[in-house]
Design an enzyme around this catalytic site. Structure first.
Site, PDB file in Angstrom:
ATOM      1  N   LYS A   1       0.833  -1.211   0.000  1.00 24.35           N
ATOM      2  CA  LYS A   1       0.000   0.000   0.000  1.00 24.35           C
ATOM      3  C   LYS A   1       0.864   1.256   0.000  1.00 24.35           C
ATOM      4  CE  LYS A   1      -2.085  -0.870   3.930  1.00 24.35           C
ATOM      5  NZ  LYS A   1      -1.396  -2.108   4.341  1.00 24.35           N
TER       6      LYS A   1
ATOM      7  N   ARG B   1      -9.121   0.980   9.378  1.00 23.76           N
ATOM      8  CA  ARG B   1      -8.697  -0.372   9.721  1.00 23.76           C
ATOM      9  C   ARG B   1      -9.717  -1.096  10.591  1.00 23.76           C
ATOM     10  NH1 ARG B   1      -2.679   0.723   9.112  1.00 23.76           N
ATOM     11  NH2 ARG B   1      -1.605  -1.219   9.550  1.00 23.76           N
TER      12      ARG B   1
ATOM     13  N   ARG C   1      11.772  -5.966   4.755  1.00 20.90           N
ATOM     14  CA  ARG C   1      11.573  -4.558   4.396  1.00 20.90           C
ATOM     15  C   ARG C   1      12.569  -3.627   5.096  1.00 20.90           C
ATOM     16  NH1 ARG C   1       5.617  -2.158   4.768  1.00 20.90           N
ATOM     17  NH2 ARG C   1       5.759  -2.629   6.982  1.00 20.90           N
TER      18      ARG C   1
ATOM     19  N   ARG D   1       0.192  -8.380  13.784  1.00 22.86           N
ATOM     20  CA  ARG D   1      -0.376  -7.433  12.819  1.00 22.86           C
ATOM     21  C   ARG D   1      -1.243  -8.154  11.778  1.00 22.86           C
ATOM     22  NH1 ARG D   1       4.893  -4.987  10.882  1.00 22.86           N
ATOM     23  NH2 ARG D   1       3.681  -3.717   9.464  1.00 22.86           N
TER      24      ARG D   1
HETATM   25  P1  AMP Z   1       1.380   0.696   9.081  1.00 19.61           P
HETATM   26  O1  AMP Z   1       2.589   1.523   8.810  1.00 19.61           O
HETATM   27  O2  AMP Z   1       0.193   1.123   8.284  1.00 19.61           O
HETATM   28  O3  AMP Z   1       1.640  -0.776   8.992  1.00 19.61           O
HETATM   29  O4  AMP Z   1       0.976   0.994  10.613  1.00 19.61           O
HETATM   30  C1  AMP Z   1       1.864   0.701  11.669  1.00 19.61           C
HETATM   31  C2  AMP Z   1       1.122   0.643  12.993  1.00 19.61           C
HETATM   32  O5  AMP Z   1       0.495   1.906  13.273  1.00 19.61           O
HETATM   33  C3  AMP Z   1      -0.023  -0.361  13.044  1.00 19.61           C
HETATM   34  O6  AMP Z   1       0.419  -1.674  13.336  1.00 19.61           O
HETATM   35  C4  AMP Z   1      -0.877   0.229  14.162  1.00 19.61           C
HETATM   36  O7  AMP Z   1      -0.314  -0.026  15.438  1.00 19.61           O
HETATM   37  C5  AMP Z   1      -0.758   1.720  13.902  1.00 19.61           C
HETATM   38  N1  AMP Z   1      -1.804   2.169  12.955  1.00 19.61           N
HETATM   39  C6  AMP Z   1      -1.637   2.603  11.678  1.00 19.61           C
HETATM   40  N2  AMP Z   1      -2.802   2.920  11.105  1.00 19.61           N
HETATM   41  C7  AMP Z   1      -3.759   2.685  12.039  1.00 19.61           C
HETATM   42  C8  AMP Z   1      -5.169   2.804  12.064  1.00 19.61           C
HETATM   43  N3  AMP Z   1      -5.860   3.210  10.984  1.00 19.61           N
HETATM   44  N4  AMP Z   1      -5.813   2.479  13.217  1.00 19.61           N
HETATM   45  C9  AMP Z   1      -5.159   2.068  14.295  1.00 19.61           C
HETATM   46  N5  AMP Z   1      -3.823   1.906  14.348  1.00 19.61           N
HETATM   47  C10 AMP Z   1      -3.121   2.211  13.233  1.00 19.61           C
END
Ligand code: AMP
Length: 214
Positions: A15, A90, A128, A173
């Site tokens: 993404k 999410r 990554r 995750r």
């Molecule tokens: P990402 O970089 O999108 O994988 O996000 C990393 C971490 O940030 C996730 O594992 C969550 O802990 C937090 N996070 C990111 N986006 C959200 C969201 N929309 N709602 C809740 N937690 C989020």
């Protein structure tokens, strides 16, 4: 009416990579809640510390906190003609909050599902690495930088491995994604706003597929 493009997919589906390309080439701002939460690392407040702990564990930041930062960020002028959401919504509650926000802003929502098989996701996440200066994303298996450990464009700084890209956090995750985020695919599909894209293969091919659908 502006478009809100929601990229839905498991962690590691690409993404972020695709959102960055859409930003560069279509001029739509990339709004990544994950990036915004990571930026909070430099703050020393109780909320910032709570967010860091949640992220390290691989669970989700509370909906209200997340909504506040999305609302604030998307009310800036660069979002007037629409924007790309990378990693938001999410949860079902977040999807509802976004419906209301979109209405207030006079925007319409389009969702794109980026689909990648589970075994591939794990490899992508643990391999990554990213550049702390420009955000470029590499992978030690599938997209290594020219010189090991440093960005092609910024050879003076070391690439970073996200704290939550370790095996234990990755498992949490992915489980969190299955339980809380995956149902949103159905939600957007039922309302006729979902397009699907195969997220395996070359970055450029996937980008072309996404562009055709927006
Ligand atoms: P990402 O970089 O999108 O994988 O996000 C990393 C971490 O940030 C996730 O594992 C969550 O802990 C937090 N996070 C990111 N986006 C959200 C969201 N929309 N709602 C809740 N937690 C989020």
């Amino acid at each position: 009416m502006g478009k809100i493009i929601v990229l839905i997919g498991a962690p590691g589906a690409g993404k972020g990579t695709q959102a960055r390309l859409l930003m560069e080439r279509r001029g739509l701002p990339q709004i990544s809640t994950g990036d915004m939460f990571r930026e909070m690392k430099t703050l020393d407040t109780p909320l910032a510390r709570e967010v860091q702990a949640i992220m390290a564990a691989g669970t989700l930041v509370p909906d209200e906190v997340t909504y506040r930062i999305v609302k604030e960020r998307t009310s800036r002028a660069d979002c007037n003609d629409g924007y790309i959401l990378d990693g938001y919504p999410r949860t079902a509650v977040q999807a509802e909050q976004l419906e209301r926000l979109a209405k207030e802003q006079g925007n319409e929502i389009r969702a794109i599902q980026v689909d990648v098989p589970r075994d591939e996701l794990v490899k992508r996440l643990t391999g990554r690495r990213s550049c702390p200066v420009c955000g470029e994303i590499y992978n030690i298996y599938s997209k290594p930088p020219k010189t090991e450990g440093v960005c092609d464009e910024h050879p003076d700084v070391n690439l970073v491995h996200r704290a939550d890209d370790n095996e234990e956090s990755v498992a949490t995750r992915l489980a969190t994604y299955d339980e809380q985020t995956k149902p949103l695919i159905d939600y957007y599909e039922k309302s006729g706003r979902l397009k699907k894209v195969n997220g395996t293969g070359e970055v450029e091919e996937i980008y072309t597929e996404i562009e055709k659908r927006i």
